[in-house]
Design a protein around this motif. Structure first.
Motif, mmCIF file in Angstrom:
data_model
loop_
_atom_site.group_PDB
_atom_site.id
_atom_site.type_symbol
_atom_site.label_atom_id
_atom_site.label_comp_id
_atom_site.label_asym_id
_atom_site.label_seq_id
_atom_site.Cartn_x
_atom_site.Cartn_y
_atom_site.Cartn_z
ATOM 1 N N LEU A 1 -1.564 8.033 4.297
ATOM 2 C CA LEU A 1 -0.369 8.657 4.870
ATOM 3 C C LEU A 1 -0.521 10.147 5.085
ATOM 4 N N GLY A 2 -1.687 10.704 4.761
ATOM 5 C CA GLY A 2 -1.886 12.130 4.952
ATOM 6 C C GLY A 2 -1.079 12.954 3.965
ATOM 7 N N ASP A 3 -0.838 14.200 4.326
ATOM 8 C CA ASP A 3 -0.101 15.108 3.443
ATOM 9 C C ASP A 3 1.402 14.956 3.574
ATOM 10 N N ASP A 4 1.876 14.458 4.718
ATOM 11 C CA ASP A 4 3.305 14.226 4.939
ATOM 12 C C ASP A 4 3.495 12.734 5.097
ATOM 13 N N GLY A 5 3.730 12.042 3.992
ATOM 14 C CA GLY A 5 3.668 10.583 3.992
ATOM 15 C C GLY A 5 4.978 9.858 4.123
ATOM 16 N N GLN A 6 6.008 10.473 4.691
ATOM 17 C CA GLN A 6 7.297 9.795 4.787
ATOM 18 C C GLN A 6 7.210 8.629 5.775
ATOM 19 N N ILE A 7 7.704 7.475 5.336
ATOM 20 C CA ILE A 7 7.590 6.239 6.111
ATOM 21 C C ILE A 7 8.943 5.892 6.726
ATOM 22 N N GLU A 8 8.924 5.605 8.012
ATOM 23 C CA GLU A 8 10.135 5.161 8.697
ATOM 24 C C GLU A 8 10.318 3.658 8.557
ATOM 25 N N SER A 9 9.239 2.890 8.801
ATOM 26 C CA SER A 9 9.345 1.438 8.708
ATOM 27 C C SER A 9 7.965 0.809 8.635
ATOM 28 N N VAL A 10 7.953 -0.434 8.169
ATOM 29 C CA VAL A 10 6.761 -1.276 8.210
ATOM 30 C C VAL A 10 7.159 -2.580 8.889
ATOM 31 N N GLU A 11 6.411 -2.938 9.925
ATOM 32 C CA GLU A 11 6.690 -4.157 10.676
ATOM 33 C C GLU A 11 5.513 -5.096 10.554
ATOM 34 N N VAL A 12 5.807 -6.370 10.346
ATOM 35 C CA VAL A 12 4.774 -7.400 10.234
ATOM 36 C C VAL A 12 4.926 -8.379 11.387
ATOM 37 N N TRP B 1 3.752 -11.756 12.130
ATOM 38 C CA TRP B 1 3.155 -12.883 11.415
ATOM 39 C C TRP B 1 2.329 -13.747 12.348
ATOM 40 N N PRO B 2 1.325 -14.462 11.830
ATOM 41 C CA PRO B 2 0.445 -15.267 12.688
ATOM 42 C C PRO B 2 1.175 -16.314 13.522
ATOM 43 N N GLY B 3 2.313 -16.817 13.046
ATOM 44 C CA GLY B 3 3.044 -17.826 13.805
ATOM 45 C C GLY B 3 3.825 -17.276 14.975
ATOM 46 N N GLY B 4 3.914 -15.935 15.106
ATOM 47 C CA GLY B 4 4.603 -15.332 16.232
ATOM 48 C C GLY B 4 5.869 -14.592 15.880
ATOM 49 N N LEU B 5 6.394 -14.749 14.649
ATOM 50 C CA LEU B 5 7.620 -14.061 14.254
ATOM 51 C C LEU B 5 7.311 -12.640 13.793
ATOM 52 N N SER B 6 8.330 -11.782 13.870
ATOM 53 C CA SER B 6 8.162 -10.375 13.500
ATOM 54 C C SER B 6 9.316 -9.951 12.610
ATOM 55 N N GLU B 7 8.986 -9.183 11.560
ATOM 56 C CA GLU B 7 10.001 -8.656 10.641
ATOM 57 C C GLU B 7 9.732 -7.190 10.359
ATOM 58 N N LYS B 8 10.805 -6.487 9.973
ATOM 59 C CA LYS B 8 10.686 -5.061 9.686
ATOM 60 C C LYS B 8 11.369 -4.735 8.368
ATOM 61 N N TRP B 9 10.765 -3.777 7.635
ATOM 62 C CA TRP B 9 11.322 -3.257 6.395
ATOM 63 C C TRP B 9 11.448 -1.737 6.515
ATOM 64 N N THR B 10 12.496 -1.180 5.916
ATOM 65 C CA THR B 10 12.711 0.264 5.952
ATOM 66 C C THR B 10 12.964 0.789 4.539
ATOM 67 N N GLU B 11 13.130 2.123 4.437
ATOM 68 C CA GLU B 11 13.358 2.792 3.152
ATOM 69 C C GLU B 11 12.286 2.413 2.142
ATOM 70 N N ILE B 12 11.082 2.781 2.451
ATOM 71 C CA ILE B 12 9.913 2.404 1.657
ATOM 72 C C ILE B 12 9.313 3.647 1.016
ATOM 73 N N GLY B 13 8.967 3.546 -0.240
ATOM 74 C CA GLY B 13 8.354 4.650 -0.962
ATOM 75 C C GLY B 13 6.865 4.738 -0.698
ATOM 76 N N ARG B 14 6.188 5.639 -1.424
ATOM 77 C CA ARG B 14 4.768 5.891 -1.234
ATOM 78 C C ARG B 14 4.017 5.753 -2.548
ATOM 79 N N ASP B 15 2.691 5.801 -2.448
ATOM 80 C CA ASP B 15 1.810 5.747 -3.619
ATOM 81 C C ASP B 15 2.101 4.525 -4.482
ATOM 82 N N ARG B 16 2.172 3.392 -3.847
ATOM 83 C CA ARG B 16 2.465 2.148 -4.542
ATOM 84 C C ARG B 16 2.007 0.969 -3.693
ATOM 85 N N GLU B 17 2.074 -0.204 -4.272
ATOM 86 C CA GLU B 17 1.774 -1.425 -3.534
ATOM 87 C C GLU B 17 3.060 -2.171 -3.242
ATOM 88 N N LEU B 18 3.225 -2.597 -1.993
ATOM 89 C CA LEU B 18 4.359 -3.405 -1.587
ATOM 90 C C LEU B 18 3.901 -4.832 -1.342
#
Length: 578
Positions: free
Chosen positions: A528-539, A541-558
């Protein structure tokens, strides 16, 4: 507000404190011996120059016991010449040698210290064979990784029993191949939720049919693959009941072949279906485009990925796919012989490629090396994909005449400058990059769970190296692990898009394959570099569907579980609007 399913326990995000006296300028250090990862590859060479002796061997990182840290599996050779014993070879093993492939369990969790224990016998993985490579995937969808091992000779599929042991199910599953297999990959090419299996085969070499080849100096040397006929690759479809069906012919894979060494499976043309790329040694590389009906079309020539910019076939060995230029599609890097240099095929969109090796500054620095294991990875966590290449010759090097094993070369590290160019930084990376060895496989993953990518490097006729990254964790990061709702539990083939509040967008794809004879960690590590603020993570999926997550922290595993995010447009809708 959308939150991920859960955060990994903090115990899994422990850091390994660098050894006393090390500073931040030591980017990588070899920690294999001090952590108990003690393994030395045995070629079995007796002076007959059998080709398999110089081509192996591989390895894998996998969390076989599902305790939250990466274990290591390493492939071993054996004596090929009939009547010869281990002690009668040119390079007899050191005292304490234990024959066969070895599984090392990582004791980081719950012990808190990076340490490896050989558990091969306990895990039931004792079997002879001249090892080549490994593929990892949960083919039976029971939640733990299974293991496919390729050989010069019969291959093996081990089912993970979920209790720390494995069972050989090769015959029952129907996935054996008696030829010389090299890299392999688990993939869901038909999007039915079950992982299928692609196996690359090399040439029709046999010990009995060994041919005598000479170096330009007149000395006996290892032959090139052109001396032998290529062996056809194979595709096995997973039937979902523990059995596979050989669909090589019906899927169209049999219409073209070559001496296959590297394999990478991903969606190269952006249509939501997994394609297959094969690096061939000395002949045209193959790009199998998924037709979405259970068949493939070979498009290497039409896509621009079969030959280099001069229209020449090269000695393709290892390969890596990744979005190095940040434009939303995956590019391909293929390692080749000395005096050829690595070739970067830049994706121009919709699966059309151009040779950008010279433009980005990679051709000349790699010209003096024979490359094998390779991968795009963000070693300094600045958000840009860098490049590691494991090097080692396959024919006698004139400048090393008189050396006991004249095939040694240095590995290389290239930094992505973020402006479309790469700069070699091997000299800055640490003493581990000063070593002259005959490196082959490279498996990538965060073995000490400190937030950066480490590398396990195998050496032909040499010791394994564990290159611990001391640099990346000094910047912010996010590691993402997927859990599919049903089938293909790890989300192999999924695309994950991380958007930062700064406007930067990062694409990473879930895979274990690529490199050379290796399997890597499917968890995705975003620098994430020096300014690691995350807006969203979108997946996607292999079957064709898409989902999004927001308000995600840093320096961790999700750990993102399918069905817990906000649904967005489907993958098929997204690609059809391009």
């Amino acid at each position: 507000m959308n939150l991920p399913l859960k955060l990994a326990p903090l115990a899994l995000i422990s850091s390994l404190v660098p050894a006393q006296g090390l500073g931040s300028d030591v980017w990588f250090r070899d920690a294999a011996a001090e952590t108990g990862l003690v393994f030395h590859h045995f070629t079995g060479a007796t002076g007959q120059f059998y080709m398999p002796e110089i081509m192996g061997a591989g390895g894998a990182v996998l969390d076989y016991d599902r305790d939250g840290d990466l274990d290591v599996y390493l492939l071993q050779g054996q004596v090929l010449q009939a009547g010869k014993r281990v002690g009668e070879t040119l390079f007899p093993p050191a005292p304490g040698f234990r024959p066969g492939h070895r599984l090392f369990r990582n004791e980081l969790v719950p012990g808190g210290r990076l340490r490896f224990t050989d558990v091969t016998e306990k895990a039931g993985l004792v079997r002879d064979g001249y090892g080549m490579g490994a593929a990892v995937g949960d083919y039976d969808n029971d939640g733990d990784p299974d293991l496919y091992v390729t050989h010069f000779g019969p291959n093996v599929l081990y089912r993970n029993n979920s209790d720390g042991t494995f069972t050989d199910v090769t015959a029952a599953a129907g996935v054996d191949d008696p030829r010389w297999s090299t890299s392999s990959s688990f993939l869901d090419y038909d999007r039915d939720g079950d992982l299928d299996l692609f196996v690359a085969n090399y040439v029709d070499f046999t010990v009995k049919g060994n041919k005598r080849c000479l170096a330009p100096t007149g000395e006996v040397d290892y032959c090139t693959p052109a001396i032998y006929s290529p062996a056809p690759d194979r595709l096995f479809r997973n039937e979902g009941n523990g059995r596979f069906t050989d669909v090589t012919e019906t899927a169209g894979i049999a219409v073209a072949d070559g001496p296959g060494l590297g394999v990478c499976c991903t969606d190269f043309n952006g249509d939501g279906w997994i394609d297959i790329y094969v690096a061939n040694d000395g002949t045209a590389n193959l790009l199998w485009i998924n037709r979405r009906d259970g068949t493939f079309e070979e498009s290497g020539l039409l896509s621009g990925t079969a030959y280099n910019e001069h229209g020449s076939a090269e000695a393709g060995m290892g390969l890596a796919a990744g979005d190095f230029d940040g434009d939303g599609d995956e590019d391909i890097l293929v390692t080749n012989l000395t005096q050829e240099g690595s070739t970067l095929y830049q994706n121009e969109g919709d699966g059309d490629f151009s040779d950008a090796s010279r433009k980005v500054g990679l051709k000349e620095p790699s010209f003096g090396s024979t490359g094998f294991g390779v991968n795009w990875f963000d070693y300094d966590n600045d958000g840009n994909l860098d490049l590691f290449a494991a090097n080692g010759a396959v024919t006698l090097l004139p400048l090393q005449r008189g050396s006991p094993y004249p095939f040694s070369q240095r590995n290389q590290l290239f930094r992505n400058e973020g402006n479309g160019r790469f700069r070699e930084v091997t000299e800055l990376a640490g003493k581990a990059f000063d070593l002259m060895e005959v490196s082959r496989a490279a498996a990538f993953g965060d073995l000490d769970n400190d937030g950066d990518t480490d590398i396990v490097v195998t050496n032909n006729n040499g010791p394994v190296r564990l290159l611990l990254n001391n640099l990346g964790s000094q910047r912010q990061w996010l590691r993402v692990q997927l859990e599919a709702e049903k089938g293909n539990r790890e989300g192999i083939g999924a695309k994950v898009i991380l958007r930062q509040k700064s406007g930067k967008t990062l694409l990473r794809c879930v895979r274990r394959d690529g490199s050379y004879l290796a399997a890597s960690d499917p968890r995705l590590l975003f620098g994430l570099g020096d300014d690691g603020q995350i807006e969203s993570v979108e997946v996607l999926w292999p079957g064709g569907l898409s989902e999004k997550w927001t308000e995600i922290g840093r320096d961790r595993e999700l750990i993102l579980k399918q069905g817990t995010g906000t649904s967005t447009e489907s993958h098929t809708q997204r690609t059809s609007s391009r």
